[in-house]
Write a protein that holds these residues in place. Structure first.
Motif, short mmCIF file in Angstrom:
data_model
loop_
_atom_site.label_atom_id
_atom_site.label_comp_id
_atom_site.label_asym_id
_atom_site.label_seq_id
_atom_site.Cartn_x
_atom_site.Cartn_y
_atom_site.Cartn_z
N ARG A 31 17.58 -35.15 24.28
CA ARG A 31 17.55 -34.67 25.66
C ARG A 31 17.19 -33.19 25.68
NH1 ARG A 31 20.55 -37.68 29.59
NH2 ARG A 31 21.05 -35.73 30.66
N GLY A 32 16.44 -32.80 26.69
CA GLY A 32 16.09 -31.40 26.87
C GLY A 32 15.77 -31.13 28.34
N THR A 33 15.29 -29.94 28.61
CA THR A 33 14.91 -29.58 29.98
C THR A 33 13.46 -29.14 29.99
OG1 THR A 33 15.71 -27.32 29.67
CG2 THR A 33 17.25 -28.91 30.64
N GLY A 56 15.72 -34.79 38.24
CA GLY A 56 15.91 -33.37 37.96
C GLY A 56 14.89 -32.85 36.98
N ASN A 57 15.32 -31.89 36.15
CA ASN A 57 14.41 -31.30 35.16
C ASN A 57 14.73 -31.76 33.74
OD1 ASN A 57 16.81 -29.97 34.76
ND2 ASN A 57 15.90 -27.93 34.60
N THR A 58 15.41 -32.88 33.61
CA THR A 58 15.82 -33.39 32.31
C THR A 58 14.75 -34.28 31.69
OG1 THR A 58 18.15 -33.36 32.97
CG2 THR A 58 17.58 -34.74 31.09
N GLU A 60 14.42 -37.14 28.76
CA GLU A 60 15.20 -38.04 27.92
C GLU A 60 14.24 -38.85 27.06
OE1 GLU A 60 18.60 -40.04 29.99
OE2 GLU A 60 17.53 -39.30 31.77
N ASN A 86 12.92 -24.50 28.99
CA ASN A 86 12.24 -24.97 30.20
C ASN A 86 10.73 -24.95 30.09
OD1 ASN A 86 14.67 -25.43 31.62
ND2 ASN A 86 14.78 -23.25 32.16
N PRO A 130 10.70 -35.20 34.28
CA PRO A 130 10.75 -34.79 35.69
C PRO A 130 9.52 -35.27 36.44
CG PRO A 130 11.33 -32.97 34.23
CD PRO A 130 10.83 -34.07 33.36
#
Length: 263
Positions: A31-33, A56-58, A60, A86, A130
């Protein structure tokens, strides 16, 4: 078709289809953004890729290794942020300990030894991004599915179908043995679709404006849009305008048809 470095591995890896007799490893998760409008770069070699919109901004990522006789421990999966937090996200499946990857694809510096030449492990990716993400993904043996993100999409495979759609961006898709179904915006320098063994279906808004260049060898061309021809009509190679004309839409296949369909 522009081929990434990963495609050079195609001749060295056997085509693997997941069957009831195949073994399966534990899932791999990350997982990250991702910032607004950033890009997911996903490079695979043997296995399918599915990308869909998350929340959102995730970002997966889930990967599943499948194999019959290969060693799944020899195939590693990497995921990292590019350009700091980000930023863009790079995800790769690597079949050799000295292989590396970046935004442009996989670099393989191995000696092509037998330990990985006969490794039939496949990696199946499912990724949620996203809604605004751009997606650049490729594999060699496997299908690609991209489900209605909002950014630009670029999808490449060799042996597999492509089904890619964007609600607001351009979609480009290329395969060799497989069919293509796409839906997206035509803008800028236009879009290109190509396959050798398979059909191409292109979904466009009812008010689309484009210059189309469509070519088949063993197949037919069909359109749900009124088109304006310029010059001689060739049923296997059509150059025409949709609406008022505009960016170029090119599509090529050898064994299969091409269809322009209203969204």
């Amino acid at each position: 078709m522009q081929i990434t470095r990963a495609f050079a591995l195609a001749a060295l890896l056997p085509l693997v289809a997941a069957t009831a007799g195949a073994q399966e490893s534990a899932d791999w998760d990350w997982r990250g953004t991702m910032g607004n409008g950033r890009t997911l770069y996903l490079h695979n070699v043997n296995g399918s890729v599915r990308v869909e919109t998350g929340s959102g901004n995730t970002v997966e990522v889930r990967a599943v290794k499948r194999w019959r006789r290969g060693n799944p421990e020899d195939v590693r999966i990497e995921a990292r942020m590019a350009g700091g937090g980000n930023g863009d996200v790079i995800v790769c499946a690597l079949w050799h300990e000295r292989a590396t990857c970046d935004e442009d694809g996989i670099r393989n510096d191995s000696d092509r030894g037998r330990n990985w030449r006969n490794n039939d492990v496949s990696v199946e990716f499912t990724v949620r991004v996203p809604a605004t993400a751009r997606v650049h993904t490729n594999t060699v043996n496997g299908e690609i599915t991209i489900d209605e993100v909002e950014g630009d999409v670029r999808a490449q495979t060799v042996n597999g179908d492509i089904d890619a759609r964007s609600k607001g961006g351009r979609v480009e898709a290329n395969t060799v043995n497989g069919s293509i179904t796409v839906g997206g915006r035509i803008s800028g320098n236009g879009v290109n679709y190509s396959t050798v063994n398979g059909s191409i279906t292109i979904e466009l808004p009812a008010n689309a404006n484009a210059d189309v260049d469509l070519s088949v060898v063993n197949g037919r061309i069909a359109t749900e849009f009124p088109i304006t021809f310029d010059g001689t009509i060739n049923p296997r190679h059509i150059r025409a305008e949709i609406g008022e004309g505009g960016p170029r839409l090119r599509a090529r296949t050898v064994n299969g048809g091409i269809r322009l369909r209203r969204m």
